[in-house]
Scaffold this active site. Sequence first.
Site, PDB file in Angstrom:
ATOM      1  CG  ASP A 211      -0.281  14.138   0.137  1.00 52.07           C
ATOM      2  OD1 ASP A 211       0.598  13.247  -0.086  1.00 52.07           O
ATOM      3  OD2 ASP A 211      -1.294  13.887   0.134  1.00 52.07           O
TER       4      ASP A 211
ATOM      5  CG  ASP B  65      -1.890  -1.310   1.190  1.00 48.45           C
ATOM      6  OD1 ASP B  65      -2.733  -1.443   0.388  1.00 48.45           O
ATOM      7  OD2 ASP B  65      -1.744  -2.005   2.271  1.00 48.45           O
TER       8      ASP B  65
ATOM      9  CG  HIS C  60      -1.116  -2.190  -7.066  1.00 50.86           C
ATOM     10  ND1 HIS C  60      -0.169  -2.953  -7.901  1.00 50.86           N
ATOM     11  CD2 HIS C  60      -0.988  -2.865  -5.841  1.00 50.86           C
ATOM     12  CE1 HIS C  60       0.523  -3.662  -7.251  1.00 50.86           C
ATOM     13  NE2 HIS C  60       0.028  -3.647  -5.941  1.00 50.86           N
TER      14      HIS C  60
ATOM     15  N   GLY D 156       2.047   2.779  -2.843  1.00 53.50           N
ATOM     16  CA  GLY D 156       1.851   3.512  -4.090  1.00 53.50           C
ATOM     17  C   GLY D 156       2.596   3.105  -5.281  1.00 53.50           C
TER      18      GLY D 156
END
Length: 416
Positions: free
Chosen positions: A330, A13, A43, A15
């Site tokens: 982020d 998980d 994904h 990315g």
Amino acid sequence: MRHVMVVDLGYGDAGKGTVVDWLCARRPVHTVVRFNGGAQAAHNVVLRDGRHHTFAQFGAGTFRPGVRTHLSRHVVVDPLALAAEADHLTAVRVPDALDRLTVDGEALLATPYHRAANRAREIARGADRHGSCGLGVGEAVAYGLAHPDEAPRVADCAHPSVLRRRLTALRDRLTAELGPLDAPPVEDCLPAYAAFADRVAIVDRAHLAGVLRAGTCVFEGAQGVLLDEWHGFHPYTTWSTTTFANADALLAEAGLAGTAQRLGVLRVTTTRHGPGPLVTEDPALPFADPRNPTNPWQGRFRFGHFDAVAHRYALAAAGGVDGLALTHLDLAGPALRICRRYDTVDRLTPGPAGDLDRQAALTARLLRARPVLDEAPTDWPAAVAAELGAPVLLTSHGPTADDKVPALAAAVSAPR
């Protein structure tokens, strides 16, 4: 040309899908090659126009016109789930995904009987669940190891009498062991598998060598190295080799060993879906992930501070990388800290593949460990590169390809 191998250096998980999509958007990619896992992969790829798909068996470059998918023999293929995934891709304006797909006939099939057995075993574990996805992938691998000459494989879908015999034997063995299974009769399954064989190009293992010479390929891994069947923290692992090993083997068989860049993917926050060690877990972290909700099989999605100890271990188990992709920047802020050591552990060392007793002892050790947390670095990519001894080549600050920034443009460059 130079191929690229993408592997998750965490618990999954991180990315991988969005990194593969970025690679396919930035360069002319011929094929995305899947080299482990199966339909349990998730994904997520989001496009600038808002379209979203969770790639399970299709390569995460499928949104890009012309990019093909090859499911190698190391993938556990679920034709029923594949058909549903193709339907969703059609709904998000990708109608030709099946036309761009090839599947190695040697790949194991995941069937409704594997899925039912997988769920029955996980329910029987009660509070000691391993965190299975409940899709039967591990069950298919286990059955294939126990009955290598009788396990249903993709090529059998084109031979109904062979598939009928193998599905019947599979159902009967699992029923004898576990009791009645929540799965349809064999005769009800056969038409779907025959339709799969009629619709999809089923190839032999020699096919991939031609693909690798036809253009640049991206090898897309599933799950994460910390879940690896041999090097993960047993028993909270997957029935799959999640390192670069399978991709390396496929390249070597094609006479192309050493022609691929090794890219490791990490989140700036270390996460885990389901039970098992997550030393830096901190329920106070103000994060949520709508793409990874709590579910009945894996459990909840857990967040921790960046765990350099665990990721150094993953790097060593994977045999190193040429560079890193650091995602979810982020989320970086003062609440997120970095762990460079545990209270009783400075470094974890991978052992020989196959020593599951050693891995179980390591798991017990990690479940007792406590993180030593340092303040958030002012420059996360530089701090991660320093801790792991590998350059950060790509940073990601959001879900789309437009949110990716190559840190060293020459290092993740157009194919040679």
